[in-house]
Scaffold this motif. Structure first.
Motif, PDB file in Angstrom:
ATOM      1  N   PHE A 229      -0.469 -11.674  -8.482  1.00 35.98           N
ATOM      2  CA  PHE A 229       0.647 -10.745  -8.367  1.00 35.98           C
ATOM      3  C   PHE A 229       0.163  -9.414  -7.802  1.00 35.98           C
ATOM      4  CE2 PHE A 229       3.205  -7.283 -10.226  1.00 35.98           C
ATOM      5  CZ  PHE A 229       4.422  -7.570  -9.627  1.00 35.98           C
ATOM      6  N   ASN A 230      -0.907  -8.865  -8.365  1.00 37.39           N
ATOM      7  CA  ASN A 230      -1.448  -7.592  -7.873  1.00 37.39           C
ATOM      8  C   ASN A 230      -2.004  -7.721  -6.468  1.00 37.39           C
ATOM      9  OD1 ASN A 230      -0.811  -6.368 -10.304  1.00 37.39           O
ATOM     10  ND2 ASN A 230      -2.837  -6.672 -11.185  1.00 37.39           N
ATOM     11  N   LEU A 231      -2.714  -8.820  -6.216  1.00 34.96           N
ATOM     12  CA  LEU A 231      -3.336  -9.025  -4.903  1.00 34.96           C
ATOM     13  C   LEU A 231      -2.307  -9.029  -3.788  1.00 34.96           C
ATOM     14  CD1 LEU A 231      -6.186 -10.012  -3.579  1.00 34.96           C
ATOM     15  CD2 LEU A 231      -5.044 -12.228  -3.523  1.00 34.96           C
ATOM     16  N   PHE A 232      -1.277  -9.842  -3.942  1.00 33.87           N
ATOM     17  CA  PHE A 232      -0.269  -9.950  -2.889  1.00 33.87           C
ATOM     18  C   PHE A 232       0.572  -8.677  -2.779  1.00 33.87           C
ATOM     19  CE2 PHE A 232      -0.894 -14.630  -3.431  1.00 33.87           C
ATOM     20  CZ  PHE A 232      -1.229 -14.903  -2.115  1.00 33.87           C
ATOM     21  N   LYS A 233       0.808  -8.037  -3.896  1.00 29.82           N
ATOM     22  CA  LYS A 233       1.587  -6.797  -3.859  1.00 29.82           C
ATOM     23  C   LYS A 233       0.880  -5.743  -3.011  1.00 29.82           C
ATOM     24  CE  LYS A 233       3.821  -3.366  -6.845  1.00 29.82           C
ATOM     25  NZ  LYS A 233       4.068  -2.945  -8.244  1.00 29.82           N
ATOM     26  N   VAL A 234      -0.420  -5.585  -3.230  1.00 32.58           N
ATOM     27  CA  VAL A 234      -1.197  -4.593  -2.475  1.00 32.58           C
ATOM     28  C   VAL A 234      -1.265  -4.961  -0.998  1.00 32.58           C
ATOM     29  CG1 VAL A 234      -3.509  -3.614  -2.145  1.00 32.58           C
ATOM     30  CG2 VAL A 234      -2.561  -3.824  -4.449  1.00 32.58           C
ATOM     31  N   LEU A 235      -1.569  -6.224  -0.711  1.00 36.23           N
ATOM     32  CA  LEU A 235      -1.675  -6.660   0.685  1.00 36.23           C
ATOM     33  C   LEU A 235      -0.328  -6.575   1.406  1.00 36.23           C
ATOM     34  CD1 LEU A 235      -4.048  -9.730   0.338  1.00 36.23           C
ATOM     35  CD2 LEU A 235      -4.581  -7.565   1.454  1.00 36.23           C
ATOM     36  N   ASP A 236       0.739  -6.956   0.720  1.00 32.12           N
ATOM     37  CA  ASP A 236       2.074  -6.892   1.327  1.00 32.12           C
ATOM     38  C   ASP A 236       2.460  -5.446   1.662  1.00 32.12           C
ATOM     39  OD1 ASP A 236       2.210  -9.599   1.031  1.00 32.12           O
ATOM     40  OD2 ASP A 236       3.766  -9.605  -0.504  1.00 32.12           O
ATOM     41  N   ASN A 237       2.145  -4.530   0.768  1.00 36.33           N
ATOM     42  CA  ASN A 237       2.427  -3.112   1.034  1.00 36.33           C
ATOM     43  C   ASN A 237       1.618  -2.614   2.220  1.00 36.33           C
ATOM     44  OD1 ASN A 237       4.278  -2.865  -1.045  1.00 36.33           O
ATOM     45  ND2 ASN A 237       2.775  -2.143  -2.535  1.00 36.33           N
ATOM     46  N   TYR A 238       0.358  -3.001   2.263  1.00 39.98           N
ATOM     47  CA  TYR A 238      -0.510  -2.570   3.365  1.00 39.98           C
ATOM     48  C   TYR A 238       0.001  -3.102   4.711  1.00 39.98           C
ATOM     49  CZ  TYR A 238      -4.586  -2.223   6.415  1.00 39.98           C
ATOM     50  OH  TYR A 238      -5.419  -1.953   7.473  1.00 39.98           O
ATOM     51  N   GLU A 239       0.489  -4.321   4.710  1.00 37.78           N
ATOM     52  CA  GLU A 239       0.940  -4.950   5.954  1.00 37.78           C
ATOM     53  C   GLU A 239       2.405  -4.640   6.294  1.00 37.78           C
ATOM     54  OE1 GLU A 239      -0.822  -6.337   8.080  1.00 37.78           O
ATOM     55  OE2 GLU A 239      -2.560  -7.268   7.157  1.00 37.78           O
ATOM     56  N   ASN A 240       3.031  -3.738   5.527  1.00 36.13           N
ATOM     57  CA  ASN A 240       4.444  -3.416   5.783  1.00 36.13           C
ATOM     58  C   ASN A 240       5.302  -4.677   5.831  1.00 36.13           C
ATOM     59  OD1 ASN A 240       4.436  -0.553   5.924  1.00 36.13           O
ATOM     60  ND2 ASN A 240       3.511  -0.666   7.940  1.00 36.13           N
ATOM     61  N   ILE A 241       5.170  -5.459   4.767  1.00 36.51           N
ATOM     62  CA  ILE A 241       5.880  -6.726   4.704  1.00 36.51           C
ATOM     63  C   ILE A 241       7.382  -6.505   4.840  1.00 36.51           C
ATOM     64  CG2 ILE A 241       6.243  -6.828   2.195  1.00 36.51           C
ATOM     65  CD1 ILE A 241       4.888  -9.740   4.206  1.00 36.51           C
ATOM     66  N   GLU A 242       8.024  -7.390   5.570  1.00 35.02           N
ATOM     67  CA  GLU A 242       9.465  -7.387   5.838  1.00 35.02           C
ATOM     68  C   GLU A 242       9.903  -6.259   6.773  1.00 35.02           C
ATOM     69  OE1 GLU A 242      11.216  -9.847   5.289  1.00 35.02           O
ATOM     70  OE2 GLU A 242       9.975 -10.901   3.843  1.00 35.02           O
ATOM     71  N   THR A 243       8.965  -5.394   7.166  1.00 36.68           N
ATOM     72  CA  THR A 243       9.277  -4.376   8.176  1.00 36.68           C
ATOM     73  C   THR A 243       8.591  -4.737   9.489  1.00 36.68           C
ATOM     74  OG1 THR A 243       9.456  -2.671   6.476  1.00 36.68           O
ATOM     75  CG2 THR A 243       9.177  -1.922   8.757  1.00 36.68           C
ATOM     76  N   LEU A 244       7.270  -4.927   9.431  1.00 40.61           N
ATOM     77  CA  LEU A 244       6.505  -5.300  10.616  1.00 40.61           C
ATOM     78  C   LEU A 244       6.038  -6.757  10.564  1.00 40.61           C
ATOM     79  CD1 LEU A 244       4.239  -2.129  11.020  1.00 40.61           C
ATOM     80  CD2 LEU A 244       6.468  -2.577  12.061  1.00 40.61           C
ATOM     81  N   TYR A 245       5.696  -7.209   9.367  1.00 40.23           N
ATOM     82  CA  TYR A 245       5.085  -8.534   9.214  1.00 40.23           C
ATOM     83  C   TYR A 245       5.821  -9.348   8.144  1.00 40.23           C
ATOM     84  CZ  TYR A 245       1.091  -6.566  11.766  1.00 40.23           C
ATOM     85  OH  TYR A 245       0.304  -5.975  12.708  1.00 40.23           O
ATOM     86  N   VAL A 246       5.557 -10.652   8.156  1.00 38.87           N
ATOM     87  CA  VAL A 246       5.965 -11.535   7.065  1.00 38.87           C
ATOM     88  C   VAL A 246       4.741 -12.370   6.683  1.00 38.87           C
ATOM     89  CG1 VAL A 246       8.413 -11.702   7.644  1.00 38.87           C
ATOM     90  CG2 VAL A 246       6.793 -13.270   8.717  1.00 38.87           C
ATOM     91  N   ARG A 247       4.651 -12.699   5.408  1.00 41.68           N
ATOM     92  CA  ARG A 247       3.531 -13.531   4.952  1.00 41.68           C
ATOM     93  C   ARG A 247       3.972 -14.985   4.973  1.00 41.68           C
ATOM     94  NH1 ARG A 247       2.763 -14.524  -0.050  1.00 41.68           N
ATOM     95  NH2 ARG A 247       3.571 -12.520  -0.772  1.00 41.68           N
ATOM     96  N   LYS A 248       3.166 -15.824   5.598  1.00 42.89           N
ATOM     97  CA  LYS A 248       3.507 -17.232   5.769  1.00 42.89           C
ATOM     98  C   LYS A 248       2.371 -18.121   5.305  1.00 42.89           C
ATOM     99  CE  LYS A 248       7.413 -16.920   8.356  1.00 42.89           C
ATOM    100  NZ  LYS A 248       8.672 -17.616   8.054  1.00 42.89           N
ATOM    101  N   ILE A 249       2.699 -19.372   5.039  1.00 45.31           N
ATOM    102  CA  ILE A 249       1.708 -20.423   4.869  1.00 45.31           C
ATOM    103  C   ILE A 249       1.666 -21.214   6.161  1.00 45.31           C
ATOM    104  CG2 ILE A 249       1.110 -22.552   3.655  1.00 45.31           C
ATOM    105  CD1 ILE A 249       2.488 -21.428   1.186  1.00 45.31           C
TER     106      ILE A 249
END
Length: 267
Positions: A229-249
């Motif tokens: 939970f903490n790991l993805f939260k930090v990385l998602d914030n850093y990558e501007n998730i849903e603004t610039l990037y999306v995380r995918k499998i």
């Protein structure tokens, strides 16, 4: 070999019972043949996609409006019944289904790659959601991690540990990411992403129409001790998730290896 009678019993107890029943039968009959494996896969697939309660939950998760998804999920978690009929017990069973699949892969009843083939879209859509990652952690559905990728494909500034440790925004979680190996990801390319807030230009991963295109990067493993939970939260914030990037499998070069990665958000 599983008998017709066994399948009738399993059908009568529902999808969660299906997983539990197969799990039990596996230990009673370790010499099950290929036919049994195929029947198991078909049964698991059918029970998930024919479960109307699961589909109500996924209907919420699949909405395009991220804020609406979060709002609806929080309402369900807090005991509210939504207009489509979704409620917390359905969400709990939905998560428990994947939790049980995690146990089946751990004990080699079914291959992880086969799970990804069947439920890849559902898994990446469900567990890209921060609200459900928190729910997974808080309510003990940690076995789900057994069917999710345990590595990232990184390109650019997150590609190696030396650079990651210099980034202030991710310093708290950098220790939980371990460089594994270099990787040339086939069938993808990098394109420019312009941040409208400051006009800065970044690179974003997108599928390529030309199969010969590839992107150089690295596979980076998530440590077992990491709090997802903490790991993805930090990385998602850093990558501007849903603004610039999306995380995918994504699948790595048509192998059985699946990884998380950050791709350009398509608007």
């Amino acid at each position: 070999m599983f008998s017709d009678c066994t399948f009738n019993i399993i059908s009568s107890i529902g999808s969660l019972g299906t997983v539990a029943a197969f799990f039990l039968l596996f230990f009673q009959n370790r010499k099950q043949n290929k036919k049994n494996k195929v029947e198991l896969v078909m049964k698991l697939y059918s029970d998930f996609f024919n479960n109307p309660n699961f589909q109500l939950i996924f209907e919420i998760i699949e909405q395009d409006d991220v804020r609406k998804v979060e709002q609806d999920l929080l309402s369900v978690i807090n005991g509210k019944v939504l207009e489509n009929g979704a409620k917390e017990v359905y969400l709990s069973n939905y998560m428990n289904y994947f939790n049980a699949l995690g146990l089946l892969t751990k004990d080699k009843v079914i291959d992880k790659a086969k799970i990804m083939e069947m439920f890849g879209y559902q898994l990446k859509t469900t567990f890209s959601n921060i609200c459900l990652r928190e729910y997974m952690k808080d309510y003990g559905f940690e076995k789900i991690k057994l069917i999710l990728p345990k590595s990232f494909f990184f390109y650019g500034t997150l590609e190696n540990s030396i650079d990651r440790n210099k980034i202030q925004e991710i310093e708290l979680i950098a220790q939980f990411l371990v460089d594994k190996e270099k990787c040339k990801l086939s069938g993808y390319q990098l394109v420019d992403i312009v941040d409208k807030n400051d006009d800065r230009v970044y690179k974003g991963l997108v599928p390529s129409k030309e199969k010969e295109n590839s992107v150089e990067g690295s596979l980076v493993e998530i440590k077992e001790s990491a709090n997802w939970f903490n790991l993805f939260k930090v990385l998602d914030n850093y990558e501007n998730i849903e603004t610039l990037y999306v995380r995918k499998i994504i699948q790595v070069n048509e192998t059985d290896n699946y990884v998380w990665t950050y791709m350009k958000k398509i608007t």
